[in-house]
Structure formats: C-alpha cells, structure tokens
Design a protein around this motif. Structure first.
Motif, PDB file in Angstrom:
ATOM      1  N   PRO A  69       0.792  -1.223   0.000  1.00 39.87           N
ATOM      2  CA  PRO A  69       0.000   0.000   0.000  1.00 39.87           C
ATOM      3  C   PRO A  69       0.821   1.267   0.000  1.00 39.87           C
ATOM      4  CG  PRO A  69       0.032  -0.920   2.188  1.00 39.87           C
ATOM      5  CD  PRO A  69       0.688  -1.927   1.284  1.00 39.87           C
ATOM      6  N   LEU A  70       2.128   1.111   0.161  1.00 40.19           N
ATOM      7  CA  LEU A  70       2.982   2.296   0.239  1.00 40.19           C
ATOM      8  C   LEU A  70       3.846   2.468  -1.005  1.00 40.19           C
ATOM      9  CD1 LEU A  70       4.196   2.007   3.922  1.00 40.19           C
ATOM     10  CD2 LEU A  70       2.251   3.246   3.016  1.00 40.19           C
ATOM     11  N   MET A  71       3.473   1.820  -2.108  1.00 39.94           N
ATOM     12  CA  MET A  71       4.317   1.888  -3.299  1.00 39.94           C
ATOM     13  C   MET A  71       4.520   3.318  -3.772  1.00 39.94           C
ATOM     14  SD  MET A  71       3.004  -1.383  -5.513  1.00 39.94           S
ATOM     15  CE  MET A  71       4.016  -0.912  -6.922  1.00 39.94           C
ATOM     16  N   MET A  72       3.437   4.085  -3.777  1.00 40.73           N
ATOM     17  CA  MET A  72       3.553   5.463  -4.244  1.00 40.73           C
ATOM     18  C   MET A  72       4.484   6.261  -3.352  1.00 40.73           C
ATOM     19  SD  MET A  72      -0.436   6.158  -5.229  1.00 40.73           S
ATOM     20  CE  MET A  72      -0.094   7.855  -5.689  1.00 40.73           C
ATOM     21  N   CYS A  73       4.322   6.068  -2.045  1.00 45.54           N
ATOM     22  CA  CYS A  73       5.161   6.816  -1.113  1.00 45.54           C
ATOM     23  C   CYS A  73       6.609   6.323  -1.163  1.00 45.54           C
ATOM     24  CB  CYS A  73       4.616   6.669   0.304  1.00 45.54           C
ATOM     25  SG  CYS A  73       3.016   7.442   0.511  1.00 45.54           S
ATOM     26  N   ALA A  74       6.784   5.021  -1.374  1.00 43.11           N
ATOM     27  CA  ALA A  74       8.138   4.477  -1.424  1.00 43.11           C
ATOM     28  C   ALA A  74       8.909   5.042  -2.600  1.00 43.11           C
ATOM     29  CB  ALA A  74       8.072   2.951  -1.528  1.00 43.11           C
ATOM     30  N   ILE A  75       8.226   5.195  -3.728  1.00 46.61           N
ATOM     31  CA  ILE A  75       8.878   5.773  -4.898  1.00 46.61           C
ATOM     32  C   ILE A  75       9.358   7.192  -4.596  1.00 46.61           C
ATOM     33  CG2 ILE A  75       8.482   6.590  -7.261  1.00 46.61           C
ATOM     34  CD1 ILE A  75       6.587   4.184  -7.589  1.00 46.61           C
ATOM     35  N   ALA A  76       8.464   7.963  -3.936  1.00 55.76           N
ATOM     36  CA  ALA A  76       8.833   9.335  -3.593  1.00 55.76           C
ATOM     37  C   ALA A  76      10.012   9.366  -2.625  1.00 55.76           C
ATOM     38  CB  ALA A  76       7.638  10.065  -2.990  1.00 55.76           C
ATOM     39  N   ILE A  77       9.993   8.453  -1.644  1.00 54.00           N
ATOM     40  CA  ILE A  77      11.073   8.401  -0.666  1.00 54.00           C
ATOM     41  C   ILE A  77      12.389   8.022  -1.326  1.00 54.00           C
ATOM     42  CG2 ILE A  77      11.939   7.109   1.332  1.00 54.00           C
ATOM     43  CD1 ILE A  77       9.029   6.965   2.296  1.00 54.00           C
ATOM     44  N   LEU A  78      12.354   7.000  -2.179  1.00 52.77           N
ATOM     45  CA  LEU A  78      13.580   6.554  -2.839  1.00 52.77           C
ATOM     46  C   LEU A  78      14.147   7.637  -3.756  1.00 52.77           C
ATOM     47  CD1 LEU A  78      12.649   2.856  -3.666  1.00 52.77           C
ATOM     48  CD2 LEU A  78      14.388   3.650  -2.056  1.00 52.77           C
ATOM     49  N   PHE A 107     -19.078  -8.481  -5.193  1.00 54.84           N
ATOM     50  CA  PHE A 107     -18.869  -9.243  -6.424  1.00 54.84           C
ATOM     51  C   PHE A 107     -20.026  -9.110  -7.417  1.00 54.84           C
ATOM     52  CE2 PHE A 107     -16.878 -11.532  -2.835  1.00 54.84           C
ATOM     53  CZ  PHE A 107     -15.554 -11.242  -3.141  1.00 54.84           C
ATOM     54  N   THR A 108     -21.225  -8.934  -6.930  1.00 57.18           N
ATOM     55  CA  THR A 108     -22.385  -8.845  -7.822  1.00 57.18           C
ATOM     56  C   THR A 108     -23.004  -7.453  -7.840  1.00 57.18           C
ATOM     57  OG1 THR A 108     -23.939  -9.567  -6.086  1.00 57.18           O
ATOM     58  CG2 THR A 108     -22.901 -11.279  -7.428  1.00 57.18           C
ATOM     59  N   GLY A 109     -22.513  -6.550  -7.016  1.00 60.60           N
ATOM     60  CA  GLY A 109     -23.063  -5.204  -6.940  1.00 60.60           C
ATOM     61  C   GLY A 109     -22.498  -4.280  -8.002  1.00 60.60           C
ATOM     62  N   ARG A 110     -22.703  -2.995  -7.801  1.00 59.93           N
ATOM     63  CA  ARG A 110     -22.320  -2.000  -8.807  1.00 59.93           C
ATOM     64  C   ARG A 110     -20.824  -1.771  -8.899  1.00 59.93           C
ATOM     65  NH1 ARG A 110     -25.092   3.425  -7.566  1.00 59.93           N
ATOM     66  NH2 ARG A 110     -24.873   2.752  -5.392  1.00 59.93           N
ATOM     67  N   TRP A 111     -20.086  -2.077  -7.828  1.00 64.70           N
ATOM     68  CA  TRP A 111     -18.683  -1.680  -7.776  1.00 64.70           C
ATOM     69  C   TRP A 111     -17.782  -2.898  -7.707  1.00 64.70           C
ATOM     70  CZ3 TRP A 111     -19.245   3.258  -8.719  1.00 64.70           C
ATOM     71  CH2 TRP A 111     -20.346   3.939  -8.181  1.00 64.70           C
ATOM     72  N   LYS A 112     -16.840  -3.000  -8.639  1.00 72.31           N
ATOM     73  CA  LYS A 112     -15.778  -4.009  -8.590  1.00 72.31           C
ATOM     74  C   LYS A 112     -14.473  -3.243  -8.377  1.00 72.31           C
ATOM     75  CE  LYS A 112     -18.826  -7.128  -9.901  1.00 72.31           C
ATOM     76  NZ  LYS A 112     -19.951  -6.199 -10.186  1.00 72.31           N
ATOM     77  N   THR A 113     -13.921  -3.348  -7.193  1.00 77.25           N
ATOM     78  CA  THR A 113     -12.794  -2.505  -6.813  1.00 77.25           C
ATOM     79  C   THR A 113     -11.686  -3.336  -6.170  1.00 77.25           C
ATOM     80  OG1 THR A 113     -13.614  -2.104  -4.562  1.00 77.25           O
ATOM     81  CG2 THR A 113     -14.449  -0.656  -6.317  1.00 77.25           C
ATOM     82  N   SER A 114     -10.637  -2.640  -5.746  1.00 74.02           N
ATOM     83  CA  SER A 114      -9.549  -3.309  -5.035  1.00 74.02           C
ATOM     84  C   SER A 114     -10.042  -3.926  -3.735  1.00 74.02           C
ATOM     85  CB  SER A 114      -8.421  -2.311  -4.743  1.00 74.02           C
ATOM     86  OG  SER A 114      -8.891  -1.235  -3.947  1.00 74.02           O
ATOM     87  N   THR A 133      -4.483  -3.315   0.547  1.00 76.86           N
ATOM     88  CA  THR A 133      -4.564  -3.025  -0.879  1.00 76.86           C
ATOM     89  C   THR A 133      -3.620  -1.866  -1.192  1.00 76.86           C
ATOM     90  OG1 THR A 133      -6.263  -1.280  -0.859  1.00 76.86           O
ATOM     91  CG2 THR A 133      -7.036  -3.571  -0.767  1.00 76.86           C
ATOM     92  N   ASP A 134      -3.304  -1.728  -2.469  1.00 70.74           N
ATOM     93  CA  ASP A 134      -2.554  -0.567  -2.910  1.00 70.74           C
ATOM     94  C   ASP A 134      -3.496   0.644  -2.918  1.00 70.74           C
ATOM     95  OD1 ASP A 134      -0.570   1.025  -3.845  1.00 70.74           O
ATOM     96  OD2 ASP A 134      -0.393   0.061  -5.801  1.00 70.74           O
ATOM     97  N   PHE A 135      -2.936   1.823  -2.973  1.00 72.57           N
ATOM     98  CA  PHE A 135      -3.745   3.025  -3.129  1.00 72.57           C
ATOM     99  C   PHE A 135      -4.142   3.166  -4.587  1.00 72.57           C
ATOM    100  CE2 PHE A 135      -2.174   3.876   1.011  1.00 72.57           C
ATOM    101  CZ  PHE A 135      -3.104   4.724   1.596  1.00 72.57           C
ATOM    102  N   SER A 136      -5.438   3.343  -4.821  1.00 68.68           N
ATOM    103  CA  SER A 136      -5.946   3.477  -6.179  1.00 68.68           C
ATOM    104  C   SER A 136      -7.245   4.270  -6.131  1.00 68.68           C
ATOM    105  CB  SER A 136      -6.184   2.103  -6.814  1.00 68.68           C
ATOM    106  OG  SER A 136      -7.121   1.363  -6.060  1.00 68.68           O
TER     107      SER A 136
END
Length: 259
Positions: free
Chosen positions: A26-35, A187-194, A215-218
């Motif tokens: 979940p911290l991929m975005m932040c890790a990129i910024a940190i690196l 699974f059967t409702g309106r939203w299929k998300t992370s 989950t990742d941030f999306s």
C-alpha cells in the motif's frame, strides 16, 4: 568519507527492500517518492564541496528515513487495531445482526438501505455518520442504532476515513461513512474494486494462519473517485469464516505524514 556514505546507502536500500510485503504494497507510491528523495540526498552528499552542504544533505536524508519510519508505524498501528477488533465476539455478533437485518429487506436490499441511510439521510455527504437510526422500524435499523455509536468511536479514534463490516458472502452490511458502496455486494453489486479483490483473498484464509490484507492506493469510485487504500482483517467464529472488518485510508493521511 565515500566508503561511509556508500555503506549508509546500502543499508538504507536494504532496509527498504526488506520491508514486510503487507506494508510495502500500500505504500508503493510513497516508497517511490522516498527513494527518489534519497537518491537526490545521497547525490548531494557525495557531490557537496563544503562541510555545510554535506551537513544539510545528511539532515535531508535523516528526514526521509524518519518519514519512512512514521508511515510504517502508522500502518502497523492500523493493522493492530483491526486485528484486535476482528477477534472480538462483539464484531462477530454485529456481523450476524447486520446481515440478518439486510436479508429482511428482501432480494435486492442495497437500494432500500441506501434510500434509508443515504437519500433519506438529513445530513450531507461527509456527515452521514451522524444518523444513528433511520426510524423505519426495521430490524436493520435496530442493529444500526445499537452498534453504530461504538463503530463511530472506533473509526474516529483510529482516524479512518470509513469502516466496513462485510459478511462471508461479500455483502457490505455496514459502513460508517454511508457512501455509494453501502449495502452493495463486492462481487455482484455495482462496484468491482480493489476492496473486492482483497476480500476474495482474505476469504481463502484459515483461522490458524489468518492475517490482515492490504490493498494498494488506487481510485475508489464509491468515494467520488478519490484515491484510497484498504486494510482488511478476517472475522472467524471458531474455524468458520464469517466476514471481515475493513478500514479505508485516504491518501491525504499519508500526505500529512510525509509533510
């Protein structure tokens, strides 16, 4: 001096790459910024020509490391809170009561629940949690009146954006914020998300080795396409999986830590 810098650089990169996967994803975005910042900082150290410049670059690197540690600590705190809550018999009972109340609304309960707690809610978006009882006389609203104060306190104390109770079939039987995902099936409702994907992964666990899922941030459509991440912890009664408690973490929570 060059050898010391390279050693520090290697140790820091090793520390980041060895972070637990449950924190790293979940911290991929932040890790990129940190690196990226670390590369800049380390470059400044190695190219600095005065002691003052070198000290400033070292200070910059320490700030980045501190932010990394704060983010990791924050997510570990979120995880600990959810795991502890998920083990409580109170959560399992709430899942049962909310699920039974949802079933009482018939074959298509989501529109009824949303009519009561979204369209019929006198409070605007962002304040819908203030409604404790829709006063429709349903068994669902009786459960909501009973449990909502506790879950409201839990959500605010942990600074979550939203809190979910999801039964074993993937029905979102309770949310704190009452957004468009309230009452829907993952699974059967309106939203299929992370969140749907993470719950499917969570449902495969067994009681002996169960752990939280991140989950990742999306982009999350039910929250007006805001970026968000989720943490889910399974709920068991004995060895039987009965659902999950999940928390939504908005990206601005991490931004606040990073600044």
């Amino acid at each position: 001096m060059s050898t010391d810098v390279e050693t520090k650089k290697d140790n820091l990169l090793c520390r980041i790459t060895q972070m637990p996967m449950r924190i790293k994803l979940p911290l991929m975005m932040c890790a990129i910024a940190i690196l990226t910042g670390l590369v800049v900082g380390l470059s400044a150290i190695t190219t600095a020509t005065t002691q003052g410049e070198k000290n400033a670059a070292e200070d910059f690197k320490r700030i980045l490391i501190t932010r990394d540690e704060k983010i990791t600590a924050a997510f570990e705190g979120y995880e600990d809170s959810l795991i502890l809550a998920a083990k409580s018999p109170y959560i399992a009972q709430a899942l049962r009561d909310f699920s039974a109340g949802r079933r009482d609304f018939g074959e298509n309960p989501a529109p009824v629940m949303q009519s009561l707690y979204i369209q019929g809610n006198p409070n605007k978006l962002g304040e819908r949690h203030a409604l404790k009882d829709a006063q429709d006389g349903s068994s669902y609203s009786a459960a909501h009146r009973s449990y909502h104060p506790y879950f409201s306190d839990f959500t605010r104390e942990n600074e979550f954006y939203d809190l979910f109770l999801i039964d074993a079939e993937g029905n979102i039987v309770y949310t704190y914020a009452k957004e468009e995902d309230f009452g829907e099936n993952l699974f059967t409702g309106r939203w299929k998300t992370s969140l749907s994907e993470a719950f499917a992964e969570l449902a495969k666990q067994n009681a002996a080795t169960a752990s939280a899922v991140f989950t990742d941030f999306s982009v999350y459509a039910p929250s007006d396409n805001a970026h968000a991440g989720f943490i889910l912890s399974p709920v068991f009664e004995g060895n039987r999986f009965v659902g999950a408690v999940a928390a939504q973490i908005p990206l601005n929570t991490l931004n606040a830590i990073m600044t």
